[in-house]
Motif scaffolding. Structure first.
Motif, PDB file in Angstrom:
ATOM      1  N   MET A  25       0.854  -1.181   0.000  1.00  0.00           N
ATOM      2  CA  MET A  25       0.000   0.000   0.000  1.00  0.00           C
ATOM      3  C   MET A  25       0.895   1.237   0.000  1.00  0.00           C
ATOM      4  SD  MET A  25      -3.376  -0.334  -0.004  1.00  0.00           S
ATOM      5  CE  MET A  25      -4.622  -1.628   0.259  1.00  0.00           C
ATOM      6  N   PRO A  26       0.495   2.295  -0.696  1.00  0.00           N
ATOM      7  CA  PRO A  26       1.349   3.487  -0.807  1.00  0.00           C
ATOM      8  C   PRO A  26       1.404   4.288   0.484  1.00  0.00           C
ATOM      9  CG  PRO A  26      -0.769   3.883  -1.844  1.00  0.00           C
ATOM     10  CD  PRO A  26      -0.746   2.418  -1.474  1.00  0.00           C
ATOM     11  N   GLN A  27       2.602   4.701   0.838  1.00  0.00           N
ATOM     12  CA  GLN A  27       2.796   5.533   2.023  1.00  0.00           C
ATOM     13  C   GLN A  27       2.503   6.998   1.735  1.00  0.00           C
ATOM     14  OE1 GLN A  27       6.913   4.811   2.863  1.00  0.00           O
ATOM     15  NE2 GLN A  27       6.579   2.802   3.827  1.00  0.00           N
ATOM     16  N   GLY A  28       2.540   7.378   0.456  1.00  0.00           N
ATOM     17  CA  GLY A  28       2.491   8.779   0.055  1.00  0.00           C
ATOM     18  C   GLY A  28       1.424   9.628   0.716  1.00  0.00           C
ATOM     19  N   PRO A  29       0.141   9.217   0.701  1.00  0.00           N
ATOM     20  CA  PRO A  29      -0.898  10.065   1.299  1.00  0.00           C
ATOM     21  C   PRO A  29      -0.654  10.351   2.779  1.00  0.00           C
ATOM     22  CG  PRO A  29      -1.886   8.366  -0.078  1.00  0.00           C
ATOM     23  CD  PRO A  29      -0.433   8.022   0.047  1.00  0.00           C
ATOM     24  N   PHE A  30      -0.110   9.376   3.487  1.00  0.00           N
ATOM     25  CA  PHE A  30       0.068   9.528   4.929  1.00  0.00           C
ATOM     26  C   PHE A  30       1.372  10.265   5.257  1.00  0.00           C
ATOM     27  CE2 PHE A  30      -2.596   5.892   3.982  1.00  0.00           C
ATOM     28  CZ  PHE A  30      -3.732   6.228   4.694  1.00  0.00           C
ATOM     29  N   ILE A  31       2.394  10.083   4.421  1.00  0.00           N
ATOM     30  CA  ILE A  31       3.614  10.887   4.578  1.00  0.00           C
ATOM     31  C   ILE A  31       3.288  12.350   4.295  1.00  0.00           C
ATOM     32  CG2 ILE A  31       5.888  11.375   3.608  1.00  0.00           C
ATOM     33  CD1 ILE A  31       6.258   8.393   3.165  1.00  0.00           C
ATOM     34  N   LEU A  32       2.478  12.582   3.258  1.00  0.00           N
ATOM     35  CA  LEU A  32       2.071  13.949   2.934  1.00  0.00           C
ATOM     36  C   LEU A  32       1.324  14.578   4.102  1.00  0.00           C
ATOM     37  CD1 LEU A  32       1.711  16.273   0.901  1.00  0.00           C
ATOM     38  CD2 LEU A  32      -0.362  15.131   0.091  1.00  0.00           C
ATOM     39  N   ALA A  33       0.394  13.828   4.694  1.00  0.00           N
ATOM     40  CA  ALA A  33      -0.361  14.344   5.835  1.00  0.00           C
ATOM     41  C   ALA A  33       0.568  14.641   7.013  1.00  0.00           C
ATOM     42  CB  ALA A  33      -1.437  13.345   6.244  1.00  0.00           C
ATOM     43  N   ALA A  34       1.598  13.795   7.205  1.00  0.00           N
ATOM     44  CA  ALA A  34       2.558  14.022   8.296  1.00  0.00           C
ATOM     45  C   ALA A  34       3.348  15.297   8.052  1.00  0.00           C
ATOM     46  CB  ALA A  34       3.493  12.818   8.420  1.00  0.00           C
TER      47      ALA A  34
ATOM     48  N   PHE B 243      -9.847   9.726  10.610  1.00  0.00           N
ATOM     49  CA  PHE B 243      -8.751   8.756  10.633  1.00  0.00           C
ATOM     50  C   PHE B 243      -7.687   9.151  11.660  1.00  0.00           C
ATOM     51  CE2 PHE B 243      -4.879   6.640   9.161  1.00  0.00           C
ATOM     52  CZ  PHE B 243      -5.341   5.363   8.887  1.00  0.00           C
ATOM     53  N   ALA B 244      -7.293  10.417  11.654  1.00  0.00           N
ATOM     54  CA  ALA B 244      -6.287  10.880  12.615  1.00  0.00           C
ATOM     55  C   ALA B 244      -6.295  12.398  12.683  1.00  0.00           C
ATOM     56  CB  ALA B 244      -4.891  10.389  12.221  1.00  0.00           C
ATOM     57  N   ASP B 245      -6.021  12.923  13.869  1.00  0.00           N
ATOM     58  CA  ASP B 245      -5.865  14.366  14.013  1.00  0.00           C
ATOM     59  C   ASP B 245      -4.562  14.801  13.352  1.00  0.00           C
ATOM     60  OD1 ASP B 245      -6.702  16.947  15.089  1.00  0.00           O
ATOM     61  OD2 ASP B 245      -4.958  16.763  16.406  1.00  0.00           O
ATOM     62  N   ARG B 246      -3.555  13.944  13.483  1.00  0.00           N
ATOM     63  CA  ARG B 246      -2.275  14.144  12.801  1.00  0.00           C
ATOM     64  C   ARG B 246      -1.612  12.788  12.630  1.00  0.00           C
ATOM     65  NH1 ARG B 246       1.943  18.164  15.355  1.00  0.00           N
ATOM     66  NH2 ARG B 246       3.191  16.979  13.858  1.00  0.00           N
ATOM     67  N   ILE B 247      -0.837  12.655  11.577  1.00  0.00           N
ATOM     68  CA  ILE B 247      -0.008  11.465  11.385  1.00  0.00           C
ATOM     69  C   ILE B 247       1.381  11.797  11.939  1.00  0.00           C
ATOM     70  CG2 ILE B 247       1.036   9.880   9.735  1.00  0.00           C
ATOM     71  CD1 ILE B 247      -1.969   9.552   9.930  1.00  0.00           C
ATOM     72  N   VAL B 248       1.786  11.082  12.966  1.00  0.00           N
ATOM     73  CA  VAL B 248       3.088  11.314  13.597  1.00  0.00           C
ATOM     74  C   VAL B 248       4.020  10.161  13.248  1.00  0.00           C
ATOM     75  CG1 VAL B 248       4.326  11.666  15.765  1.00  0.00           C
ATOM     76  CG2 VAL B 248       2.002  12.573  15.482  1.00  0.00           C
ATOM     77  N   LEU B 249       5.188  10.505  12.705  1.00  0.00           N
ATOM     78  CA  LEU B 249       6.158   9.495  12.287  1.00  0.00           C
ATOM     79  C   LEU B 249       7.478   9.732  13.014  1.00  0.00           C
ATOM     80  CD1 LEU B 249       5.460   9.558   8.418  1.00  0.00           C
ATOM     81  CD2 LEU B 249       4.470   8.023  10.129  1.00  0.00           C
ATOM     82  N   PRO B 250       7.633   9.134  14.188  1.00  0.00           N
ATOM     83  CA  PRO B 250       8.892   9.303  14.930  1.00  0.00           C
ATOM     84  C   PRO B 250      10.081   8.827  14.095  1.00  0.00           C
ATOM     85  CG  PRO B 250       7.210   8.232  16.280  1.00  0.00           C
ATOM     86  CD  PRO B 250       6.692   8.243  14.878  1.00  0.00           C
ATOM     87  N   ARG B 251      11.158   9.545  14.161  1.00  0.00           N
ATOM     88  CA  ARG B 251      12.315   9.238  13.314  1.00  0.00           C
ATOM     89  C   ARG B 251      12.800   7.806  13.507  1.00  0.00           C
ATOM     90  NH1 ARG B 251      17.141  13.488  13.244  1.00  0.00           N
ATOM     91  NH2 ARG B 251      15.379  14.666  12.361  1.00  0.00           N
ATOM     92  N   ARG B 252      12.915   7.353  14.756  1.00  0.00           N
ATOM     93  CA  ARG B 252      13.470   6.028  15.018  1.00  0.00           C
ATOM     94  C   ARG B 252      12.474   4.897  14.721  1.00  0.00           C
ATOM     95  NH1 ARG B 252      17.020   6.590  20.637  1.00  0.00           N
ATOM     96  NH2 ARG B 252      18.501   8.167  19.859  1.00  0.00           N
ATOM     97  N   GLU B 253      11.192   5.228  14.706  1.00  0.00           N
ATOM     98  CA  GLU B 253      10.167   4.198  14.495  1.00  0.00           C
ATOM     99  C   GLU B 253       9.306   4.523  13.278  1.00  0.00           C
ATOM    100  OE1 GLU B 253       8.105   4.246  18.179  1.00  0.00           O
ATOM    101  OE2 GLU B 253       9.661   3.151  19.260  1.00  0.00           O
ATOM    102  N   ARG B 254       9.899   5.190  12.332  1.00  0.00           N
ATOM    103  CA  ARG B 254       9.144   5.676  11.184  1.00  0.00           C
ATOM    104  C   ARG B 254       8.492   4.551  10.403  1.00  0.00           C
ATOM    105  NH1 ARG B 254       9.973   7.012   5.724  1.00  0.00           N
ATOM    106  NH2 ARG B 254       8.982   8.965   5.064  1.00  0.00           N
ATOM    107  N   GLU B 255       9.262   3.531  10.061  1.00  0.00           N
ATOM    108  CA  GLU B 255       8.728   2.443   9.252  1.00  0.00           C
ATOM    109  C   GLU B 255       7.636   1.677   9.986  1.00  0.00           C
ATOM    110  OE1 GLU B 255       9.220   1.878   6.049  1.00  0.00           O
ATOM    111  OE2 GLU B 255      10.432   3.709   6.114  1.00  0.00           O
ATOM    112  N   MET B 256       7.833   1.459  11.293  1.00  0.00           N
ATOM    113  CA  MET B 256       6.821   0.764  12.073  1.00  0.00           C
ATOM    114  C   MET B 256       5.530   1.583  12.138  1.00  0.00           C
ATOM    115  SD  MET B 256       6.920  -0.490  16.065  1.00  0.00           S
ATOM    116  CE  MET B 256       8.357  -1.536  15.750  1.00  0.00           C
ATOM    117  N   ALA B 257       5.678   2.898  12.339  1.00  0.00           N
ATOM    118  CA  ALA B 257       4.499   3.769  12.413  1.00  0.00           C
ATOM    119  C   ALA B 257       3.761   3.788  11.084  1.00  0.00           C
ATOM    120  CB  ALA B 257       4.924   5.178  12.810  1.00  0.00           C
ATOM    121  N   LEU B 258       4.507   3.834   9.990  1.00  0.00           N
ATOM    122  CA  LEU B 258       3.876   3.809   8.669  1.00  0.00           C
ATOM    123  C   LEU B 258       3.163   2.486   8.425  1.00  0.00           C
ATOM    124  CD1 LEU B 258       6.520   5.594   6.421  1.00  0.00           C
ATOM    125  CD2 LEU B 258       4.122   6.261   6.674  1.00  0.00           C
TER     126      LEU B 258
END
Length: 323
Positions: free
Chosen positions: A226-235, A264-279
């Protein structure tokens, strides 16, 4: 031979064909359009082998997960799948022309959307190729002070936008061709969010630039990307995320739609160390939601290309077409 990426496959409805069918609709109405549609869809069903196999593979997964209740053969279901796609082409244009009005829509959870509008907040709305994403035209009509920006990948966006503009030049909807999100593009989109505008983007197709920005998720019982793009953009934009699905109700005659808007979310948060897991967790939530909505309207997911890892469409088709 390796399957082509979806972005290199011409959509089943070429723009010239859509123009012809839309002209039939404008001159003679929906019934003559449907008469013309049957032979066109039959042609594509018979001669677009890859699209037919992709349809059968999807329906095979739906039935295997207990999400396809009809006991008709998958081959017949697949033809009906194609016919639903043909009907959706007309509805896309009819919406923009104003022939499908607010009276033909039932809004679900619209309070989530209305609250953002009242606060003047923009957001990212993640849609899909399930149902009729262009129905956000109706949202623009319902909220005349809101502007929607539909992000599309393909070059078809330019030509399709020209057709939609001719159908209704006053719609508060912009179709933006975006092959990738560059820093300059991100700045423009950030300005739109700050202006209280809405960005609508499909979240069920892998990026045209390659398989890099994807997450592995389970969808209808099998792994896929599944594409990460929409959620990375939101982050990046630090804005709320809503999902939008617009499903056509079964039945003949004038179309009627159910429009679902979910928080779906108030904000998409992608912590640097856990970015892939969060995505991955975010994308799995999205895949689960998409599967649930596919169950509501199984023949309205219009992704006619191989979607899952396993390249066994032929075996699915041959084994399951008569089941």
């Amino acid at each position: 031979m390796k399957d082509k990426h979806w972005s290199n496959i011409a959509e089943a409805g070429a723009v010239s064909g859509i123009r012809f069918l839309f002209a039939v609709y404008q001159l003679f109405g929906r019934l003559p359009f449907r008469v013309c549609l049957y032979p066109v869809i039959l042609y594509y069903f018979l001669f677009r082998k890859s699209a037919r196999e992709a349809s059968l593979e999807y329906l095979w997964h739906m039935r295997g997960q207990g999400r396809l209740q009809s006991r008709q053969s998958l081959l017949l279901q697949s033809y009906r799948h194609f016919m639903n796609f043909g009907e959706s082409m007309l509805d896309k244009l009819a919406v923009w022309q104003g022939d499908i009005t607010l009276d033909a829509l039932e809004f679900h959870n619209h309070e989530v959307f209305d609250n953002l509008v009242q606060q003047g907040k923009g957001c990212v709305m993640v849609g899909s190729h399930l149902g009729n994403l262009e129905i956000c035209r109706a949202l623009a009509k319902r909220n005349t002070n809101v502007t929607f920006n539909v992000l599309m990948h393909t070059a078809h966006a330019i030509r399709f936008n020209e057709m939609l503009t001719r159908a209704n030049s006053e719609a508060h909807v912009n179709v933006i061709q975006v092959s990738s999100i560059s820093p300059a593009t991100a700045i423009v989109l950030q300005q739109k969010i700050e202006a209280g505008e809405f960005l609508v983007i499909a979240g069920d197709r892998s990026p045209a630039s390659g398989q890099g920005n994807v997450s592995e998720v389970s969808f209808l019982g099998e792994l896929c990307h599944m594409p990460q793009g929409p959620f990375i953009l939101a982050a990046i934009l630090r804005c709320p995320v809503l999902t939008i699905f617009c499903l056509r109700r079964a039945g003949e005659g004038k179309p009627f739609y159910d429009l679902y808007i979910d928080y779906f979310a108030d904000r998409i948060v992608l912590p640097r160390r856990e970015r892939e897991m969060a995505l991955q967790q975010t994308l799995q939530r999205w895949a689960d939601l998409l599967a649930d909505y596919c169950e509501k309207a199984p023949l309205q997911w219009f992704n006619f290309y191989s979607f899952w890892y396993r390249q066994s469409t032929n075996s699915h088709s041959e084994k399951s077409a008569d089941q």
